[in-house]
Design a protein around this motif. Structure first.
Motif, short mmCIF file in Angstrom:
data_model
loop_
_atom_site.label_atom_id
_atom_site.label_comp_id
_atom_site.label_asym_id
_atom_site.label_seq_id
_atom_site.Cartn_x
_atom_site.Cartn_y
_atom_site.Cartn_z
N SER A 21 71.29 86.20 63.40
CA SER A 21 71.96 85.96 62.13
C SER A 21 72.22 84.47 61.96
O SER A 21 72.52 83.76 62.92
N ASN A 22 72.05 84.00 60.72
CA ASN A 22 72.40 82.60 60.43
C ASN A 22 73.70 82.51 59.64
O ASN A 22 73.96 81.55 58.92
N GLY A 23 74.52 83.60 59.75
CA GLY A 23 75.81 83.63 59.05
C GLY A 23 76.87 82.79 59.74
O GLY A 23 76.65 82.22 60.82
N ASN A 24 78.02 82.72 59.14
CA ASN A 24 79.15 81.94 59.67
C ASN A 24 79.64 82.56 60.98
O ASN A 24 80.05 83.73 61.01
N ILE A 31 79.78 90.67 60.97
CA ILE A 31 78.31 90.72 60.88
C ILE A 31 77.75 91.76 61.85
O ILE A 31 76.85 92.53 61.52
N ARG A 32 78.33 91.78 63.07
CA ARG A 32 77.87 92.76 64.07
C ARG A 32 78.09 94.18 63.58
O ARG A 32 77.20 95.02 63.65
N LYS A 33 79.28 94.46 63.07
CA LYS A 33 79.58 95.80 62.60
C LYS A 33 78.71 96.18 61.41
O LYS A 33 78.28 97.34 61.28
N GLY A 34 78.42 95.22 60.55
CA GLY A 34 77.54 95.48 59.40
C GLY A 34 76.15 95.88 59.84
O GLY A 34 75.55 96.83 59.30
N ASN A 35 75.61 95.17 60.83
CA ASN A 35 74.28 95.51 61.36
C ASN A 35 74.29 96.85 62.08
O ASN A 35 73.34 97.63 61.97
N GLU A 36 75.35 97.13 62.81
CA GLU A 36 75.45 98.43 63.49
C GLU A 36 75.46 99.57 62.48
O GLU A 36 74.84 100.61 62.69
#
Length: 417
Positions: A21-24, A31-36
């Motif tokens: 990810s290139n997010g903040n 971000i991790r939970k979103g991908n999961e």
């Protein structure tokens, strides 16, 4: 979503994955939970598709292949499957396989495209599982392991670095599938040009020659091409030049294969007249020539044979050879030794002993040299000249049973240039 699966130490799939990810970084946990969440939903979909699809055997999907177009002029995937079964049966015939192995191969041919119309692939969610999911459904439905593995393997090789089928059924159906595609696409006039190859016909043809070479299948590729094209005539109108076009295309693929084996270009050229007869046999010949080509006595033989070939190259018609027209001892000996050579080469060819055959040609080379030292081939007497041409023609024909060594480039010629 793009992510990398993770395996355990013993090579089994784990329940972990890696994503980039290139997010903040301050929001890494979000971000991790979103991908999961996304991956979890995808896996839930896959599980549902799997459970629904396996409520019936893989064979139950075969009739639905009528709804999938293979190519507008070549019919549906159901049509292709019918052809695959026939081509598979013909390959089994060429390989002299027993009934049990033939039945496994035919079962693989019947089922190999069935996963295309399952929920898993038909919904376009998991198209990269083509072949793999067919294998899993076949196993779930109680199909023999070789059939299931063959369904997965029949797409091999998928690219230049991919492995080849390991099961016999997978190899047979892979060749059948690719032959149908190559003969069909070229047969209707869609020959690949330059870098344009929308149907990946080059890759398919490369796969055919690779598998045949790897398996050491000793059958004539001409006959398989002819059979496949005859079969396709029942489904579509082929071009007038279809058979020649397909043969020419496979000549290029065989040449490509020999180049992959690091064989010299002129060694490959010397075998061009044999290119589709028997691919494993061709490779053995090429390797034997490559092994001998630098030897001094072989170079002398090539020079002598070039002379034989050059003298009669312009001749279109040859009279029958007459032994009673031999005048000089050297031409009598040349012919009598040729008869002995022919019998010895017969034995070498039966045993595929090409190094032995080349050694016989080398030993015979001294009689060619003696003949040219003593006999004027282009003499003034027409009948005598024609008879000597006929003798040289017999010699050339005998050599061509092994290779056309007149096409080899030898160091002496390079130096002269």
């Amino acid at each position: 979503q793009k992510c990398f699966s993770v395996q355990t130490k013993d090579g089994k799939l784990s329940n972990k994955f890696i994503f980039i990810s290139n997010g903040n970084p301050d929001f890494s946990e979000v971000i991790r939970k979103g991908n999961e969440k996304v991956v979890d939903a995808r896996l839930a979909d896959a599980l549902w598709y799997f459970q629904e699809d396996t409520k019936q055997p893989l064979e139950a999907f075969v009739p639905q292949l009528k709804e999938v177009i293979f190519q507008s002029r070549l019919g549906t995937m159901a049509d292709k499957t019918q052809r695959l079964e026939k081509i598979t049966e013909y390959i089994c015939f060429l390989l002299h396989l027993d009934t049990q192995q033939k039945e496994l191969a035919l079962r693989t041919a019947l089922l190999c495209k069935a996963d295309l119309v399952t929920n898993m692939l038909g919904e376009k969610e998991f198209t990269k599982l083509q072949g793999y999911i067919g294998k899993q459904y076949a196993l779930a439905g109680g199909e023999p392991y070789e059939v299931a593995e063959g369904i997965y393997e029949h797409y091999m090789p998928r690219g230049p670095n991919d492995s080849l089928p390991q099961t016999l059924s997978g190899a047979i159906v892979a060749v059948a599938d690719k032959m149908d595609s190559v003969c069909g696409i070229i047969g209707i006039g869609l020959i690949p040009t330059g870098s344009a190859d929308p149907f990946a016909i080059r890759r398919a043809a490369n796969g055919v020659v690779q598998i045949i070479a790897d398996r050491e299948w000793h059958f004539n590729l001409f006959s398989l091409i002819h059979y496949t094209l005859d079969l396709l005539k029942n489904y579509t109108q082929l071009t007038v030049t279809a058979e020649q076009d397909v043969q020419d295309f496979f000549h290029q693929r065989v040449e490509w294969l020999l180049k992959q084996l690091k064989l010299d270009y002129d060694v490959i050229d010397s075998l061009e007249h044999l290119a589709l007869n028997d691919i494993p046999d061709l490779i053995q010949r090429a390797k034997a020539l490559q092994a001998y080509r630098a030897e001094e006595d072989f170079i002398r033989l090539v020079i002598g044979f070039k002379r034989v070939s050059n003298i009669i190259n312009g001749e279109k018609e040859f009279l029958p050879l007459k032994e009673d027209l031999f005048q000089q001892e050297e031409e009598k000996i040349l012919y009598s030794e040729l008869l002995k050579l022919r019998n010895k080469i017969d034995l070498c060819l039966r045993e595929s002993d090409y190094k032995g055959a080349i050694r016989l040609l080398i030993d015979y080379g001294v009689f060619i040299d003696n003949f040219f030292d003593a006999v004027l081939v282009n003499c003034d007497e027409p009948e005598l000249r024609a008879n000597r041409y006929a003798l040289l023609k017999e010699i050339k024909n005998e050599f061509l049973r092994i290779a056309d060594i007149s096409r080899l480039v030898v160091e002496t010629n390079k130096n002269e240039n």
